[in-house]
Design an enzyme around this catalytic site. Structure first.
Site, PDB file in Angstrom:
ATOM      1  CE  LYS A 174      16.113   5.253   0.558  1.00 32.38           C
ATOM      2  NZ  LYS A 174      16.938   5.252  -0.935  1.00 32.38           N
TER       3      LYS A 174
ATOM      4  CB  ILE B 243      14.357  -2.421  11.703  1.00 36.70           C
ATOM      5  CG1 ILE B 243      13.958  -1.832  12.796  1.00 36.70           C
ATOM      6  CG2 ILE B 243      13.991  -1.545  10.428  1.00 36.70           C
ATOM      7  CD1 ILE B 243      12.395  -1.726  13.024  1.00 36.70           C
TER       8      ILE B 243
ATOM      9  CE  LYS C 227       7.962  -6.286  20.103  1.00 40.79           C
ATOM     10  NZ  LYS C 227       8.255  -5.264  21.256  1.00 40.79           N
TER      11      LYS C 227
ATOM     12  CD  GLU D 172      -2.257   0.729  11.813  1.00 39.42           C
ATOM     13  OE1 GLU D 172      -3.175   1.089  12.117  1.00 39.42           O
ATOM     14  OE2 GLU D 172      -1.786  -0.258  11.698  1.00 39.42           O
TER      15      GLU D 172
ATOM     16  CB  ILE E 253      -1.023   0.014   1.250  1.00 39.73           C
ATOM     17  CG1 ILE E 253      -0.258  -0.209   2.469  1.00 39.73           C
ATOM     18  CG2 ILE E 253      -1.890  -1.243   0.907  1.00 39.73           C
ATOM     19  CD1 ILE E 253      -1.282   0.009   3.762  1.00 39.73           C
TER      20      ILE E 253
ATOM     21  CG  ASN F  11      14.445  -1.320   3.670  1.00 35.67           C
ATOM     22  OD1 ASN F  11      14.916  -0.383   3.730  1.00 35.67           O
ATOM     23  ND2 ASN F  11      14.381  -1.735   2.391  1.00 35.67           N
TER      24      ASN F  11
HETATM   25 MO1  MOS Z   1      -4.884   0.345   9.097  1.00 32.93          MO
HETATM   26  S1  MOS Z   1      -5.884   1.836   9.701  1.00 32.93           S
HETATM   27  O1  MOS Z   1      -5.163  -0.812  10.091  1.00 32.93           O
HETATM   28  O2  MOS Z   1      -5.055   0.293   7.597  1.00 32.93           O
END
Ligand code: MOS
Length: 722
Positions: free
Chosen positions: A610, A606, A678, A682, A471, A608
């Site tokens: 970048k 982590i 993890k 968000e 996305i 990546n």
């Molecule tokens: Mo996200 S708000 O879980 O696409």
């Protein structure tokens, strides 16, 4: 394992540029609306101009006679679809021209299909409708509102441990404050877009979505088709942020329009149409009550949240969920209530719950710290949760102390003055603020396949496939790195394919779960391939290539599924961080600037450096927008969205963002999932609005408990001086 065996250069972790970067900057990456389809027709939705209404009449006669128009669908001629079978919130209650009831302003009341976009748009403007409309409710803070506890929603509405009421009544110090957050819209730069192509009873849907499998399932159910007859493709996505996590009404409407006209149909929402029918962050009103001893030890926390939903579906903004796990406290009570408004159903938006809830909880912690005469950071350390307060389980890993320490040091928190208003630079008041950031680590069942082929010259090419989505977060890239590492191949020899329901199923790219879920599957399938070859003694690239050249077609394909197993529930799993901000407030004008933000985050391994940092930057920038700018305005007379464009709906631009000093703290987590990651999509937004509110108070002595913190609230008394 493979590193040791093959001496590979370990691409995982490296700050590798996106494997699809060149395609994107050259324009070669085709987003949904750009996919060329022979003979495609264009569908344009006519949205209602009323809410809480019935359609009395709808006149399509002019539109139908216009050049190029092949069909105008309304509730009068649209075929009846099988009853809505979806289960919210993963699949939504949709509005598909099935009756004359209008719930929200902008609800689709007609779909015009024509041979060009211009003709369809023109004709859509000539469809007129009259409504019997009653006064809409558009704000949860109306008199006599009816609150209710949702029976089945996306989260458990209430929680209680200990006895918060009793503990509060005996607490040495107590504060109780109300905080509000407005409706906010997602505004990905790529709008929602769908192209539906029927070939007999086979349907292909090109859709910009965070969940190709979800779109496939919703479409199959809505049209009564076997799931195998529906293919959903989504190769490149220009941002989702939660609005593309569900299949909204325009998707089946595009499919319906294609079926009814016998043409391939493209339907792209306008920016205005992205307000209303594709979800929003719900407005919340949250009361936080804290009880503490004089030394700062929390004895009780109560967090009560009210948010809105539509008239036809329960969506709960889980604002108080963060309070169940953030601070050590024996008595924690949380409640969520809903109020129905005459608006489209709200939905997930980047850190749903944690973004809104951390504003209330973290502001309240600041207010308690001030009451106690404590440093805000000291109060948080005093109540550091060593185990998850809700479940009593240990954390799979928690490096929050280190986050506080590193970020506070880099920020220079020690220079903070204990008295608000003490730092001035001429007409500018300077303030410091901080907050805790957190987001849970989610994981769902995912599958992937790998096909290894010998190139006949001693080299191996790998194609890795999964029906996941990129996305914009870098999924193509980090999956390539994971596969290269597990196979012991150079990243150049790995090709990642995703975004197609014909590939092995993967979950939604939501809840920051893609790396943990799909990443675990990609790694598992690559290791499985290595195990198969190793069983025949092929354990290094040369012997693997030789082994492959002996296979039929010189190739090996392996498929695997990965999901949480036994013992996986033994730990509470969260990423944590600490964010510190400086604000500068013009005392005469109330203008707020954020010259610098310092954050430290611990999110496991982590993949990546970048792309991960880019996720943090995006989240933190959005936090600035949430703190200072974003608010969807709804006309209380018509429930029409008044700022449904990027001119009047304000999001941060470069000039709004100062220096960002963001970093990850190394964290080795053997328990969280097989690859130790993890979520990072968000966490960046969480805490930022509270840190900014705290800094504004520190600068001005004005406590603004209502987002966004706009200058009118500083110069006209919208906040409260206390
Ligand atoms: Mo996200 S708000 O879980 O696409």
């Amino acid at each position: 394992m493979s590193d040791a065996v093959f001496g590979n250069r370990a691409p995982v972790g490296a700050p590798m540029s996106r494997v699809d970067g060149r395609l994107k900057v050259t324009g070669a990456a085709r987003y949904t609306a750009e996919i060329p389809i022979e003979g495609v027709h264009h569908a344009v939705i006519v949205g209602s101009t009323a809410a809480n209404a019935r359609i009395l009449d709808i006149d399509t006669s002019i539109a139908e006679g216009m050049p190029g128009v092949v069909k105008v669908l309304t509730h009068r001629n649209a075929p009846k679809l099988p009853a809505q079978v979806g289960k919210p919130p993963a699949s939504r209650v949709l509005t598909l021209l099935q009756d004359d009831v209008v719930h929200y302003n902008g609800q689709p009341v007609a779909v015009v299909v024509a041979d060009t976009l211009e003709r369809a748009t023109d004709a859509a403007h000539r469809v007129t409708a009259t409504y019997d409309a009653r006064e809409p409710l558009t704000d949860i803070r109306h008199a006599g509102r009816k609150e209710y506890r949702p029976e089945s929603a996306n989260k458990e509405a209430d929680s209680a441990s200990g006895d918060a009421a009793a503990a509060l009544s005996h607490a040495e110090e107590r504060i109780s404050r109300e905080y509000t957050t407005p409706i906010e819209n997602h505004n990905p730069i790529e709008p929602h877009a769908t192209i539906a192509v029927w070939e007999g009873d086979q349907l292909t849907v090109y859709d910009t979505t965070q969940y190709v499998v979800g779109v496939r399932n919703t479409i199959a159910k809505t049209f009564g088709l076997p799931a195998d007859n529906v293919r959903v493709v989504s190769r490149f996505i220009g941002g989702g942020f939660g609005t593309k996590g569900s299949t909204w009404s325009h998707v089946p409407l595009a499919v319906l329009a294609a079926r009814e006209t016998g043409k391939p149909v493209k339907l792209v929402l306008t920016r205005r149409q992205m307000f209303g029918s594709t979800g929003a962050r719900a407005q919340t009103e949250q009361r936080v009550t804290l009880g503490a001893r004089r030394d700062g030890t929390l004895v009780a926390i109560r967090h009560e949240s009210v948010s809105y939903t539509s008239r036809y579906e329960d969506y709960l903004e889980p604002a108080a969920v963060i309070t169940r796990s953030l601070y050590a406290c024996p008595n924690i009570e949380t409640t969520h209530r809903l109020v129905q408004l005459d608006l489209g159903t709200p939905t997930f938006q980047r850190a749903p719950g944690e973004a809104t809830g951390s504003f209330a909880l973290e502001c309240a912690m600041d207010e308690l710290a001030e009451r106690l005469g404590m440093d805000p950071l000291e109060l948080r350390l005093k109540n550091y949760a060593e185990r998850d307060p809700e479940s009593g389980k240990p954390f799979s890993s928690k490096s929050l102390r280190e986050c506080y320490r590193v970020a506070a040091e880099r920020f220079g928190w020690a220079r903070r003055k204990a008295t608000p208003g003490a730092m001035q630079d001429g007409d500018i008041a300077i303030g410091y603020g901080m907050a805790t950031a957190t987001y849970p680590t989610n994981r769902s069942k995912a599958s992937a396949s790998v096909t290894l082929t010998s190139d006949g010259r001693g080299g191996i090419d790998a194609v890795v496939q999964t029906a996941s989505q990129d996305i914009g977060t870098g999924t193509y890239t980090v999956m390539t790195q994971l596969a290269a590492d597990a196979l012991g191949l150079p990243v150049e020899r790995v090709r990642m394919e995703l975004g197609d329901t014909r590939l092995p199923p993967s979950p939604s790219s939501g809840g920051s779960q893609t790396a943990a879920s799909t990443g675990s599957a990609v790694e598992a399938v690559c290791r499985e391939a290595c195990v198969r070859m190793a069983a025949d003694g092929a354990t290094d690239p040369a012997s693997m290539a030789a082994w492959l050249s002996r296979q039929p077609g010189r190739t090996l394909t392996v498929r695997a599924e990965s999901k949480a197993g036994k013992g996986d529930d033994d730990y509470a799993k969260h990423a944590f961080g600490a964010v510190f901000v400086e604000v500068r407030v013009d005392r005469a004008l109330g203008e707020i600037r954020v010259p610098r933000i310092v954050g430290a985050y611990a999110a496991g391994r982590i993949l990546n450096a970048k792309t991960a940092l880019s996720q943090l930057i995006g989240g933190v920038v959005w936090g600035v927008g949430m703190a200072l700018e974003e608010k969807t305005l709804v006309d209380p007379r018509t429930a029409r969205y008044m700022n449904a464009n990027l001119e009047e709906y304000h999001v941060p631009v470069n000039a709004d963002i100062g220096a960002l000093d963001l970093q990850f703290i190394a964290e080795d987590d053997p328990h969280v999932n097989p690859i130790g990651v993890k979520g990072i999509g968000e966490i960046g937004i969480t805490g930022v609005p509270a840190a900014i509110a705290g800094a504004v108070y520190d600068a001005t002595r004005i406590r603004v408990r209502e987002l966004p913190i706009t200058l009118d609230k500083l110069i006209m008394g919208g906040g409260s001086a206390d």
